[in-house]
Design a protein around this motif. Structure first.
Motif, PDB file in Angstrom:
ATOM      1  N   ALA A  12       0.812  -1.214   0.000  1.00  0.00           N
ATOM      2  CA  ALA A  12       0.000   0.000   0.000  1.00  0.00           C
ATOM      3  C   ALA A  12       0.847   1.266   0.000  1.00  0.00           C
ATOM      4  CB  ALA A  12      -0.927  -0.003   1.213  1.00  0.00           C
ATOM      5  N   GLN A  13       2.032   1.229   0.623  1.00  0.00           N
ATOM      6  CA  GLN A  13       2.879   2.415   0.685  1.00  0.00           C
ATOM      7  C   GLN A  13       3.309   2.881  -0.702  1.00  0.00           C
ATOM      8  OE1 GLN A  13       6.098   1.259   3.212  1.00  0.00           O
ATOM      9  NE2 GLN A  13       4.841   1.169   5.061  1.00  0.00           N
ATOM     10  N   ASN A  14       3.531   1.916  -1.611  1.00  0.00           N
ATOM     11  CA  ASN A  14       4.033   2.265  -2.942  1.00  0.00           C
ATOM     12  C   ASN A  14       2.967   2.258  -4.019  1.00  0.00           C
ATOM     13  OD1 ASN A  14       6.692   2.315  -1.887  1.00  0.00           O
ATOM     14  ND2 ASN A  14       6.792   0.083  -2.069  1.00  0.00           N
ATOM     15  N   ALA A  15       1.813   1.682  -3.749  1.00  0.00           N
ATOM     16  CA  ALA A  15       0.829   1.419  -4.793  1.00  0.00           C
ATOM     17  C   ALA A  15       0.358   2.679  -5.491  1.00  0.00           C
ATOM     18  CB  ALA A  15      -0.369   0.673  -4.209  1.00  0.00           C
ATOM     19  N   LYS A  16       0.033   3.726  -4.717  1.00  0.00           N
ATOM     20  CA  LYS A  16      -0.536   4.928  -5.313  1.00  0.00           C
ATOM     21  C   LYS A  16       0.447   5.593  -6.269  1.00  0.00           C
ATOM     22  CE  LYS A  16      -3.084   9.123  -4.190  1.00  0.00           C
ATOM     23  NZ  LYS A  16      -3.646   9.956  -3.112  1.00  0.00           N
ATOM     24  N   ILE A  17       1.721   5.647  -5.869  1.00  0.00           N
ATOM     25  CA  ILE A  17       2.734   6.278  -6.721  1.00  0.00           C
ATOM     26  C   ILE A  17       2.964   5.459  -7.981  1.00  0.00           C
ATOM     27  CG2 ILE A  17       5.151   6.978  -6.853  1.00  0.00           C
ATOM     28  CD1 ILE A  17       5.044   7.408  -3.813  1.00  0.00           C
ATOM     29  N   LEU A  18       3.149   4.137  -7.806  1.00  0.00           N
ATOM     30  CA  LEU A  18       3.493   3.284  -8.938  1.00  0.00           C
ATOM     31  C   LEU A  18       2.354   3.130  -9.925  1.00  0.00           C
ATOM     32  CD1 LEU A  18       5.493   0.484  -7.110  1.00  0.00           C
ATOM     33  CD2 LEU A  18       6.414   2.197  -8.664  1.00  0.00           C
ATOM     34  N   SER A  19       1.113   3.058  -9.438  1.00  0.00           N
ATOM     35  CA  SER A  19      -0.007   2.801 -10.340  1.00  0.00           C
ATOM     36  C   SER A  19      -0.280   3.973 -11.260  1.00  0.00           C
ATOM     37  CB  SER A  19      -1.271   2.469  -9.535  1.00  0.00           C
ATOM     38  OG  SER A  19      -1.656   3.575  -8.751  1.00  0.00           O
ATOM     39  N   ASN A  20       0.190   5.159 -10.883  1.00  0.00           N
ATOM     40  CA  ASN A  20      -0.025   6.331 -11.724  1.00  0.00           C
ATOM     41  C   ASN A  20       1.130   6.580 -12.684  1.00  0.00           C
ATOM     42  OD1 ASN A  20      -2.549   7.024 -10.664  1.00  0.00           O
ATOM     43  ND2 ASN A  20      -1.610   7.984  -8.881  1.00  0.00           N
ATOM     44  N   SER A  21       2.108   5.696 -12.691  1.00  0.00           N
ATOM     45  CA  SER A  21       3.231   5.822 -13.608  1.00  0.00           C
ATOM     46  C   SER A  21       3.372   4.533 -14.401  1.00  0.00           C
ATOM     47  CB  SER A  21       4.519   6.104 -12.821  1.00  0.00           C
ATOM     48  OG  SER A  21       4.784   5.027 -11.937  1.00  0.00           O
ATOM     49  N   MET A  22       4.243   4.544 -15.380  1.00  0.00           N
ATOM     50  CA  MET A  22       4.467   3.341 -16.165  1.00  0.00           C
ATOM     51  C   MET A  22       5.159   2.287 -15.308  1.00  0.00           C
ATOM     52  SD  MET A  22       3.144   3.741 -19.103  1.00  0.00           S
ATOM     53  CE  MET A  22       3.908   2.410 -20.020  1.00  0.00           C
ATOM     54  N   ILE A  23       4.681   1.053 -15.396  1.00  0.00           N
ATOM     55  CA  ILE A  23       5.285  -0.034 -14.637  1.00  0.00           C
ATOM     56  C   ILE A  23       6.584  -0.451 -15.322  1.00  0.00           C
ATOM     57  CG2 ILE A  23       4.926  -2.327 -13.689  1.00  0.00           C
ATOM     58  CD1 ILE A  23       2.978  -0.287 -12.617  1.00  0.00           C
ATOM     59  N   ASP A  24       7.642  -0.591 -14.528  1.00  0.00           N
ATOM     60  CA  ASP A  24       8.946  -0.973 -15.063  1.00  0.00           C
ATOM     61  C   ASP A  24       9.116  -2.484 -14.944  1.00  0.00           C
ATOM     62  OD1 ASP A  24      11.520  -1.225 -15.898  1.00  0.00           O
ATOM     63  OD2 ASP A  24      12.433  -0.039 -14.287  1.00  0.00           O
ATOM     64  N   PHE A  25       9.098  -3.174 -16.097  1.00  0.00           N
ATOM     65  CA  PHE A  25       9.269  -4.623 -16.109  1.00  0.00           C
ATOM     66  C   PHE A  25      10.741  -5.032 -16.206  1.00  0.00           C
ATOM     67  CE2 PHE A  25       4.843  -4.826 -18.240  1.00  0.00           C
ATOM     68  CZ  PHE A  25       4.231  -4.787 -16.992  1.00  0.00           C
ATOM     69  N   ARG A  26      11.638  -4.077 -16.018  1.00  0.00           N
ATOM     70  CA  ARG A  26      13.069  -4.388 -16.058  1.00  0.00           C
ATOM     71  C   ARG A  26      13.769  -3.962 -14.772  1.00  0.00           C
ATOM     72  NH1 ARG A  26      11.228  -6.986 -19.234  1.00  0.00           N
ATOM     73  NH2 ARG A  26      11.694  -7.287 -21.454  1.00  0.00           N
ATOM     74  N   ASP A  27      12.998  -3.806 -13.721  1.00  0.00           N
ATOM     75  CA  ASP A  27      13.559  -3.457 -12.412  1.00  0.00           C
ATOM     76  C   ASP A  27      13.773  -4.739 -11.615  1.00  0.00           C
ATOM     77  OD1 ASP A  27      14.220  -2.589  -9.912  1.00  0.00           O
ATOM     78  OD2 ASP A  27      12.364  -1.477  -9.549  1.00  0.00           O
ATOM     79  N   PRO A  28      15.012  -5.225 -11.508  1.00  0.00           N
ATOM     80  CA  PRO A  28      15.241  -6.522 -10.855  1.00  0.00           C
ATOM     81  C   PRO A  28      14.890  -6.523  -9.371  1.00  0.00           C
ATOM     82  CG  PRO A  28      17.323  -5.431 -11.350  1.00  0.00           C
ATOM     83  CD  PRO A  28      16.256  -4.643 -12.032  1.00  0.00           C
ATOM     84  N   LYS A  29      15.086  -5.394  -8.701  1.00  0.00           N
ATOM     85  CA  LYS A  29      14.800  -5.353  -7.259  1.00  0.00           C
ATOM     86  C   LYS A  29      13.318  -5.586  -6.989  1.00  0.00           C
ATOM     87  CE  LYS A  29      15.300  -2.508  -3.111  1.00  0.00           C
ATOM     88  NZ  LYS A  29      15.775  -1.211  -2.546  1.00  0.00           N
ATOM     89  N   THR A  30      12.452  -4.898  -7.749  1.00  0.00           N
ATOM     90  CA  THR A  30      11.010  -5.066  -7.568  1.00  0.00           C
ATOM     91  C   THR A  30      10.543  -6.421  -8.089  1.00  0.00           C
ATOM     92  OG1 THR A  30      10.738  -2.679  -7.865  1.00  0.00           O
ATOM     93  CG2 THR A  30       8.761  -4.023  -8.009  1.00  0.00           C
ATOM     94  N   SER A  31      11.128  -6.868  -9.197  1.00  0.00           N
ATOM     95  CA  SER A  31      10.703  -8.123  -9.817  1.00  0.00           C
ATOM     96  C   SER A  31      10.929  -9.323  -8.904  1.00  0.00           C
ATOM     97  CB  SER A  31      11.453  -8.343 -11.136  1.00  0.00           C
ATOM     98  OG  SER A  31      11.171  -7.305 -12.051  1.00  0.00           O
ATOM     99  N   PHE A  32      12.014  -9.289  -8.113  1.00  0.00           N
ATOM    100  CA  PHE A  32      12.369 -10.452  -7.291  1.00  0.00           C
ATOM    101  C   PHE A  32      12.369 -10.109  -5.808  1.00  0.00           C
ATOM    102  CE2 PHE A  32      14.590 -10.727 -11.428  1.00  0.00           C
ATOM    103  CZ  PHE A  32      13.786 -11.721 -11.975  1.00  0.00           C
ATOM    104  N   ILE A  33      11.506  -9.171  -5.450  1.00  0.00           N
ATOM    105  CA  ILE A  33      11.421  -8.731  -4.061  1.00  0.00           C
ATOM    106  C   ILE A  33      10.975  -9.855  -3.134  1.00  0.00           C
ATOM    107  CG2 ILE A  33       9.013  -7.931  -4.262  1.00  0.00           C
ATOM    108  CD1 ILE A  33       9.856  -5.524  -2.507  1.00  0.00           C
ATOM    109  N   ALA A  34      10.246 -10.844  -3.683  1.00  0.00           N
ATOM    110  CA  ALA A  34       9.746 -11.950  -2.856  1.00  0.00           C
ATOM    111  C   ALA A  34      10.629 -13.184  -2.929  1.00  0.00           C
ATOM    112  CB  ALA A  34       8.327 -12.312  -3.284  1.00  0.00           C
ATOM    113  N   ALA A  35      11.751 -13.117  -3.652  1.00  0.00           N
ATOM    114  CA  ALA A  35      12.606 -14.294  -3.856  1.00  0.00           C
ATOM    115  C   ALA A  35      13.816 -14.261  -2.931  1.00  0.00           C
ATOM    116  CB  ALA A  35      13.063 -14.362  -5.305  1.00  0.00           C
TER     117      ALA A  35
END
Length: 575
Positions: A12-35
């Protein structure tokens, strides 16, 4: 899809900011944050293996040799350290819950898939196919009248051949179908526990009865459509317009005269009864929408298909019928579908009906729409799947959307590309009917976008929440197109009208950035004992090898994240 969703505070902390911008599908930190780091190392190795052609081509034989050499215990440890550990969450529901909870923490929900499969030789598939034909009476006139696409073919009895992206069920017994139903119910129960107000569960209708029944029903429905155009004395458009699916119609007097002209012996009272049943809009005329979606599905309209043979003067039946044993089994199959839909609704879980081979689809689509009409009165409980590699995808979707509006029920759709292309094309070429698949990958992508556009247009003009869509794809361009349309139509992530879906172990660079941005995202999470999911693992390896460019991107992103963790001192961090 459900306005009651409460995102984890981390998301929820990041959702509002990120949803209003283009999603970056090449950001490794966000892509594998749960790994975890060991998971990243394992996945990098697994994707490397999937790029070795000789290994993928002979993967079944190699796994069998390893099993014989290592023994059961060591073999299972090897699989858990490699391909099983990457593509399968665990052996049972209890063991997979830590992963499910971890993914949920970062905005990605789970759809459980009990992935136990059974590989059978082609000879056994042929045997099962022949057994199915024993409960069906096929009239001699049928061969000339019916479409080749919907006729039985021993040559293609093994429906799993050259199919890598989907599981294939073969009929074993009524008891096994009952067990499959209970397995689906357990997945529904698990969905309730994991996401009480927004759970999904997926089923295949071929797991609930003889697939031959779906083929027979599909043939019947296609003949119904042909009969409609005969009755209205019109040609079926070679490329029907989705915008005008009901451009021709017939009134009761013309209906009676045309039946008489075709040699159908039916009384005046029976004619009126049939017309009244079919004309559910009660406007005095029957159009194609009425004809193909008659409300009283249990009535046997095969009566209409008894036409006089001009040579013999006898009445001949043009569609096959079931023997008493087959009738009982067909009722059992429909009963299982009905029971699952009722159970899913009672547990607050949405039920997705998976698409299968194109020659089953008219029946699957018809049964699913009937379940929607019955159970989607207050919300979208039952979802149908539309395969966008089919030339007819947009036409079918448009007609079903219109049907839901006319009959006033909620509509749920899952859009996929399709999983049976190689076998579909081979069957069409061999049996001599038009290829049902779009000619190119680009044409399929265009069809996917057209179907999305149609859904967004309907969402715009119908009451909010009456149409829900799952964008189930690993194609980043299709996901970006959906995000763009959400912005154009003013659909926010929190509206829960659009959700996204990918498989466990694939496309994390799409799933987790979307989840972190507050979008509704699901992972299909397979589970099951190691040695009983080997067919599933074999298919995953083959599928990844066939989309080599995609796994190269994923492998590079994982390597980049490993380097980032190494140089930032986060190598041993735990998500």
């Amino acid at each position: 899809l459900d306005s009651g969703l409460r995102l984890d505070s981390t998301v929820a902390q990041n959702a509002k900011i990120l949803s209003n911008s283009m999603i970056d599908f090449r950001d490794p930190k966000t892509s594998f944050i749960a790994a975890t780091t060991p998971e990243l190392l394992r996945s990098t190795f697994v994707f490397r293996m999937c790029s070795w052609d000789w290994l993928v081509r002979h993967n079944k034989k190699i796994m069998e040799i390893c099993r014989n050499i290592l023994g059961r215990t060591l073999f299972q440890k090897l699989m858990k350290a490699t391909i099983y550990g990457h593509f399968v969450a665990g052996e049972d529901r209890e063991k997979i819950m830590p992963l499910v909870r971890r993914y949920r923490k970062y905005g990605v929900k789970s759809i459980l898939d009990y992935s136990v499969e059974k590989d059978i030789p082609e000879s056994e598939a042929v045997k099962k196919f022949k057994e199915a034909l024993e409960v069906i009476d096929t009239p001699k006139a049928m061969e000339a009248a019916a479409s080749k696409q919907f006729q039985p073919s021993l040559q293609f009895a093994d429906r799993s051949k050259h199919v890598f992206s989907a599981r294939t069920y073969f009929y074993e017994s009524e008891a096994q179908c009952d067990e499959n139903m209970r397995t689906f119910m357990r997945c529904i129960d698990a969905a309730t526990q994991m996401a009480p107000t927004e759970g999904f569960s997926a089923i295949k209708l071929t797991a609930l009865g003889r697939p031959q029944f779906l083929l027979q029903l599909s043939d019947f429905l296609v003949e119904m459509e042909r009969m409609f155009y005969l009755l209205v004395n019109a040609e079926r458009p070679s490329q029907p317009s989705p915008q005008q699916p009901m451009s021709v119609s017939i009134d009761i007097e013309s209906f009676r005269k045309q039946l008489e002209r075709l040699g159908v012996e039916i009384s005046h009272d029976t004619t009126v009864n049939w017309f009244t049943l079919i004309d559910h809009s009660s406007d005095g005329v029957v159009d194609l929408l009425d004809w193909l979606h008659f409300k009283h599905f249990e009535h046997d309209l095969a009566t209409i298909f008894k036409i006089k043979n001009k040579k013999t003067g006898r009445m001949e039946q043009l569609v096959s019928t079931l023997k008493p044993e087959g009738i009982e089994q067909m009722r059992n199959m429909i009963g299982r579908i009905d029971e699952l839909a009722q159970y899913a609704k009672s547990r607050g879980v949405r039920l997705m009906i998976d698409a299968e081979h194109s020659y089953f689809q008219p029946a699957i689509r018809r049964l699913t729409m009937e379940m929607m009409r019955r159970f989607n009165k207050d919300q979208a409980v039952v979802f149908n799947t539309y395969q966008c590699y089919l030339r007819s995808a947009l036409e079918q979707l448009t007609m079903d959307l219109k049907m839901s509006e006319v009959q006033n029920f909620y509509f749920g759709a899952k859009l996929v590309r399709g999983a049976y292309m190689e076998q579909e094309r081979a069957r069409a070429a061999e049996l001599g009917y038009p290829d049902p698949i779009n000619p190119t990958y680009e044409a399929t992508s265009k069809m996917y976008e057209d179907c999305l556009e149609e859904c967004f247009g309907v969402i715009q003009h119908r009451p909010k929440g009456t149409v829900s869509v799952m964008v189930a794809t690993h194609n980043e361009d299709s996901v970006r197109f959906a995000l763009q349309k959400m912005r154009e139509y003013g659909i926010q992530p929190e509206h829960r009208l659009i959700c996204f879906g990918q498989l466990l172990g694939m496309c994390d660079q799409v799933s987790f950035p979307l989840g972190q941005a507050g979008y509704s995202v699901y992972k299909y999470v397979p589970y099951g004992p190691v040695e009983e999911v080997l067919p599933y693992l074999s298919r995953r390896a083959s599928e990844n090898q066939s989309i080599l460019s995609n796994i190269i991107v994923e492998r590079k992103l994982r390597a980049k994240e490993l380097r980032r963790r190494l140089f930032s001192g986060q190598l041993f961090c735990r998500p």
